[in-house]
Design a protein around this motif. Structure first.
Motif, PDB file in Angstrom:
ATOM      1  N   UNK A 115      53.181   3.439  10.811  1.00 50.10           N
ATOM      2  CA  UNK A 115      51.735   3.119  10.497  1.00 50.10           C
ATOM      3  C   UNK A 115      51.269   3.295   8.999  1.00 50.10           C
ATOM      4  N   UNK A 116      51.916   4.225   8.022  1.00 49.10           N
ATOM      5  CA  UNK A 116      51.618   4.668   6.972  1.00 49.10           C
ATOM      6  C   UNK A 116      52.201   3.631   6.037  1.00 49.10           C
ATOM      7  N   UNK A 117      53.343   3.270   6.224  1.00 46.59           N
ATOM      8  CA  UNK A 117      53.973   1.900   5.801  1.00 46.59           C
ATOM      9  C   UNK A 117      53.271   0.617   5.801  1.00 46.59           C
ATOM     10  N   UNK A 118      52.611   0.378   7.152  1.00 45.74           N
ATOM     11  CA  UNK A 118      51.734  -0.759   7.226  1.00 45.74           C
ATOM     12  C   UNK A 118      50.313  -0.556   6.304  1.00 45.74           C
ATOM     13  N   UNK A 119      49.867   0.865   6.324  1.00 45.16           N
ATOM     14  CA  UNK A 119      48.575   0.890   5.435  1.00 45.16           C
ATOM     15  C   UNK A 119      48.927   0.771   4.010  1.00 45.16           C
ATOM     16  N   UNK A 120      50.002   0.787   3.390  1.00 44.62           N
ATOM     17  CA  UNK A 120      50.440   0.631   2.107  1.00 44.62           C
ATOM     18  C   UNK A 120      50.379  -1.071   1.879  1.00 44.62           C
ATOM     19  N   UNK A 121      50.976  -1.629   2.956  1.00 39.20           N
ATOM     20  CA  UNK A 121      51.320  -3.004   2.989  1.00 39.20           C
ATOM     21  C   UNK A 121      49.750  -3.741   2.684  1.00 39.20           C
ATOM     22  N   UNK A 122      48.922  -3.336   3.496  1.00 41.79           N
ATOM     23  CA  UNK A 122      47.622  -3.878   3.657  1.00 41.79           C
ATOM     24  C   UNK A 122      46.910  -3.556   2.362  1.00 41.79           C
TER      25      UNK A 122
END
Length: 313
Positions: free
Chosen positions: A205-212
């Motif tokens: 989730x925290x990686x996805x937030x970075x990507x977004x």
């Protein structure tokens, strides 16, 4: 959905020219700089039912012998009959075809039932952050194909998965480049693209937030899954993670009250706490019921629907 347990449908046929016809509950404006899905306000209207939990009943490779067989194009009618819910979230593995004729029939069946699609859950095998550029190009093309399918059947969005790459660890720069192109294509078709906290390696989730944040497009958002991260991490991490996901959410989340992983580990979701996070972020999108524990899915899905309506009320 747990990535490691899925059988993926690898359709390679892009869909051409969809008719300009929309379900009232999923109406969208003409292409613009911002998505503008007209989400319903009534709690029951905000609920969808995912096809994935019913894979042993839906025609396809996962159908279990002895169970009744439901054709995907009839799934919406089945959901309306069984649950009095008129939104579905079909999974790519359940589509027997993506040719225009089948998709037209699928959409006609939805119209006849006065139902609609809230989102398409898209699974592929190629990683959009692979070191191999050819693999990344295949992943991008696959996501674009399902954006075309979304247009054809009247879905406002797709959830595109991020498979782990065999030749690289999760790479922010390469993934950002790939998803920026997917989001741009979604923008051109008025389709929102979502990322789900599913695979704990490539979809943290925290990686996805970075990507977004890095892509920085109103057409790329998070799809918070209530149970996936809780099944892979401790509670503190999991609820901080769901908070980060809802901070980036827009149109779809997956509601489940628990999950059992392939090692037999069972976890329970604190629904009150999770819906509290949902409300704190002012989330107005759909809540797709995705029961993901052993056993038949009908009664647990019905129970989750009523609990979800209660929390949304």
């Amino acid at each position: 959905m747990r990535q490691s347990s899925r059988r993926r449908f690898l359709g390679q046929c892009a869909v051409a020219g969809a008719a300009a016809w929309f379900f009232p509950a999923l109406a969208r404006v003409a292409p613009s700089d911002q998505p503008s899905v007209k989400f319903p306000s009534q709690p029951r209207e905000r609920v969808a039912v995912a096809s994935y939990p019913f894979r042993e009943f839906i025609a396809g490779s996962d159908h279990k012998s002895g169970n009744p067989t439901i054709e995907l194009r009839d799934f919406a009618a089945h959901v309306v009959e069984k649950f009095k819910i008129n939104k579905i979230e079909p999974w790519t593995g359940h589509f027997p075809s993506t040719d225009p004729k089948y998709l037209s029939e699928f959409r006609a069946a939805l119209e006849k039932t006065h139902a609609g699609v809230a989102n398409i859950a898209v699974d592929g095998d190629n990683s959009p952050y692979a070191a191999d550029r050819a693999e990344r190009e295949k992943a991008i093309a696959y996501s674009k194909q399902w954006i075309d399918v979304a247009v054809a059947i009247g879905s406002p969005s797709v959830r595109t998965n991020i498979p782990s790459a065999k030749d690289a660890k999760p790479d922010l720069a390469r993934l950002t480049e790939s998803l920026r192109r997917v989001a741009e294509y979604g923008s051109s078709k008025n389709i929102v693209v979502h990322l789900e906290n599913d695979n704990p390696v490539s979809e943290d989730p925290f990686f996805l937030a970075q990507v977004i944040d890095k892509v920085n497009s109103p057409w790329l958002h998070a799809l918070p899954d209530f149970g996936n991260t809780l099944n892979a991490h401790d509670e503190d991490y999991a609820y901080r993670a769901i908070d980060a996901m809802f901070a980036h959410a827009y149109g779809i989340c997956h509601v489940k009250d628990g999950e059992v992983n392939e090692q037999g580990k069972a976890t329970r979701v604190d629904l009150a706490r999770t819906f509290g996070i949902l409300k704190r972020h002012g989330y107005k999108g759909y809540c797709s019921i995705e029961y993901d524990s052993p056993g038949e899915p009908y009664k647990p899905t019905a129970d989750l629907i009523e609990k979800t309506i209660g929390y949304l009320t």
